[in-house]
Design an enzyme around this catalytic site. Structure first.
Site, mmCIF file in Angstrom:
data_model
loop_
_atom_site.group_PDB
_atom_site.id
_atom_site.type_symbol
_atom_site.label_atom_id
_atom_site.label_comp_id
_atom_site.label_asym_id
_atom_site.label_seq_id
_atom_site.Cartn_x
_atom_site.Cartn_y
_atom_site.Cartn_z
ATOM 1 N N LYS A 102 -4.778 -2.817 -2.815
ATOM 2 C CA LYS A 102 -5.770 -1.710 -3.158
ATOM 3 C C LYS A 102 -6.595 -1.883 -4.221
ATOM 4 C CE LYS A 102 -4.868 2.199 0.003
ATOM 5 N NZ LYS A 102 -3.483 1.832 0.383
ATOM 6 N N GLU A 124 -12.038 10.124 -2.232
ATOM 7 C CA GLU A 124 -10.954 10.741 -1.722
ATOM 8 C C GLU A 124 -9.917 10.157 -1.689
ATOM 9 O OE1 GLU A 124 -13.244 9.087 -0.035
ATOM 10 O OE2 GLU A 124 -11.625 7.884 1.151
ATOM 11 N N SER A 389 1.472 -6.442 2.049
ATOM 12 C CA SER A 389 0.547 -5.540 1.548
ATOM 13 C C SER A 389 0.798 -4.881 0.141
ATOM 14 C CB SER A 389 -0.388 -4.441 2.377
ATOM 15 O OG SER A 389 0.289 -3.762 3.064
HETATM 16 C C1 PLP Z 1 -3.330 1.756 1.966
HETATM 17 C C2 PLP Z 1 -2.299 0.739 2.205
HETATM 18 C C3 PLP Z 1 -2.327 0.131 3.568
HETATM 19 C C4 PLP Z 1 -3.147 0.406 4.542
HETATM 20 O O1 PLP Z 1 -4.772 0.075 4.170
HETATM 21 P P1 PLP Z 1 -5.478 -1.086 4.962
HETATM 22 O O2 PLP Z 1 -6.896 -0.494 4.298
HETATM 23 O O3 PLP Z 1 -5.238 -0.829 6.271
HETATM 24 O O4 PLP Z 1 -4.995 -2.137 4.144
HETATM 25 C C5 PLP Z 1 -1.614 -0.905 3.858
HETATM 26 N N1 PLP Z 1 -0.510 -1.158 2.668
HETATM 27 C C6 PLP Z 1 -0.323 -0.617 1.763
HETATM 28 C C7 PLP Z 1 0.739 -1.014 0.911
HETATM 29 C C8 PLP Z 1 -1.218 0.555 1.496
HETATM 30 O O5 PLP Z 1 -1.234 0.863 0.308
#
Ligand code: PLP
Length: 406
Positions: A102, A124, A389
């Site tokens: 993010k 938000e 992610s």
């Molecule tokens: C917020 C988040 C997501 C989901 O958000 P996307 O916009 O779909 O990438 C996925 N993995 C993690 C670790 C997150 O914090």
């Protein structure tokens, strides 16, 4: 590569169109008072963000502050355990500063705010992950930061609320309606409509009105661009398949952007939660229909009145009743295959990756890990690259309480 009449050699330049459409999806369906604000951001994005100075500064920040490039790890023990000969790899966004992808778009959005002469960023947050990433970026650039959050979510997410406050953000409690994410979005947009001369709104995924799906994809595409180069460097070839989880879809779009024009199978994984009944999952692309919400046209899960349906996933970062318009477009084109993973498969993958590789993944990312494992079991050779992610530290208490230690 031409795929269903879309030329992927020039895809990233041609999509979205100037008014923000990916085919019929996307656009900017917003109140008149926000039109001027969105046009200002769009104009700034198209000029400032393409400037040499902006790009150089963002590159320096990624290197010196975020710790980019994040590595790719070969998941050797997991691959051996599966035993089909297929090799699994992970792009380590868990090692990006603040523990997830993010921050990639938050640093871009906050740098844009700075170049536009704004004093404040507004957003938000639901589970608090976007709020923490944006508060981090705001602290770095010396910007004020107002994060709107439902009262119910504030009570549930105490550690993230504390993080935002420590980072200097103001957490604004929203007490309307169900006091969760939807009301927080409405309150944040209302505040932005009043304050847009001094502030910009920072969306947390490839969602919302144009130009956000474009901007967030572009800022996240560093993930896919790095990964493609690193993978070639490590193995001498491209992966056979790439996998990412899809909530709003930002980590997935960032990864996919690097591989859309390659002979690589691409998989976006949505949360199937407890099952296929409406309310038990958040698999909007799989079970949803076309509709407009939060300022854009996409595929969404609707209740009997056509409003956004209640959704559920074990991963709070994936429980959103729609996905970014570009995912809806790639879904219809068939360039990306969207599939689902349920809660139980996710938790199994969470423990498997932790035990075999020494990497505790976020529950969101565990959806992609679970699917990568499934693919590797079905293939008889080749390689699969998973976008990891984020890291799972934020999920510790929840997993231990609900599932115990395995
Ligand atoms: C917020 C988040 C997501 C989901 O958000 P996307 O916009 O779909 O990438 C996925 N993995 C993690 C670790 C997150 O914090």
């Amino acid at each position: 590569m031409i795929f269903n009449d879309v030329n992927f050699d020039t895809y990233l330049k041609n999509y979205p169109t100037e008014d923000g459409f990916f085919g019929k999806y996307g656009g900017a369906y917003i109140a008149p008072e926000l039109k001027a604000a969105m046009q200002e951001i769009s104009h700034a994005y198209n000029t400032i963000c393409k400037s040499r100075k902006f790009i150089d500064e963002l590159r320096r920040i990624r290197r010196e502050f975020q710790g980019r490039p994040t590595p790719i790890s070969h998941l050797q023990r997991l691959s051996d355990k599966i035993g089909t000969g297929v090799q699994l790899y992970a792009k380590r966004e868990d090692l990006n500063h603040s523990g997830a992808h993010k921050l990639n778009h938050c640093m871009g959005e906050a740098l844009l705010a700075k170049y536009m002469g704004k004093k404040k960023v507004i957003a938000e947050t639901g589970a608090g992950q976007h709020g923490v990433a944006l508060a981090t970026a705001a602290a770095y650039f010396g910007l004020e930061c107002d994060i709107y959050m439902g009262k119910v979510d504030i009570a549930k997410q105490a550690p993230n609320v504390a993080r935002m406050k420590i980072l200097g953000a103001r957490v604004v409690e929203v007490t309307e309606g169900l006091q969760t994410l939807k009301e927080a979005v409405d309150a944040a947009f209302a505040a932005y409509a009043k304050e847009y001369k001094d502030a910009i709104y920072c969306i947390g995924s490839v969602l919302g009105p144009h130009p956000f799906p474009l901007m967030v994809r572009d800022f996240q595409s560093v993930v896919g661009i790095e990964a493609r180069e690193q993978f070639l460097d490590m193995t001498g070839e491209l992966p056979d398949a790439v996998v990412a989880c899809v909530g709003g879809g930002s980590n997935a779009m960032g990864m996919f952007a690097g591989f859309l024009n390659d002979p690589v199978d691409i998989y976006g994984i949505e949360p199937l939660g407890r099952g296929t009944a409406l309310g038990d999952h958040a698999a909007s692309l799989k079970y949803g229909t076309e509709g407009i919400m939060h300022g854009f046209n996409s595929i969404m899960l609707k209740d009997e009145n056509g409003e956004p349906a209640p959704v559920y996933s074990v991963a709070s970062g994936l429980d959103y009743p729609s996905s970014g318009p570009e995912h809806a477009f790639l879904h219809d084109l068939g360039r990306v295959k969207y599939d689902v993973i349920n809660d139980d498969e996710t938790i199994d993958a969470f423990f498997t990756l932790s035990k075999l590789e020494g990497i505790i993944p976020a529950i969101e990312s565990s959806h992609a890990v679970a699917y990568g494992i499934k693919l590797a079991q079905q293939m008889n050779k080749g390689s699969v690259l998973i976008n990891l992610s984020g890291r799972g530290d934020k999920d510790m208490d929840y997993v231990i309480e609900k599932y115990g230690i395995r």
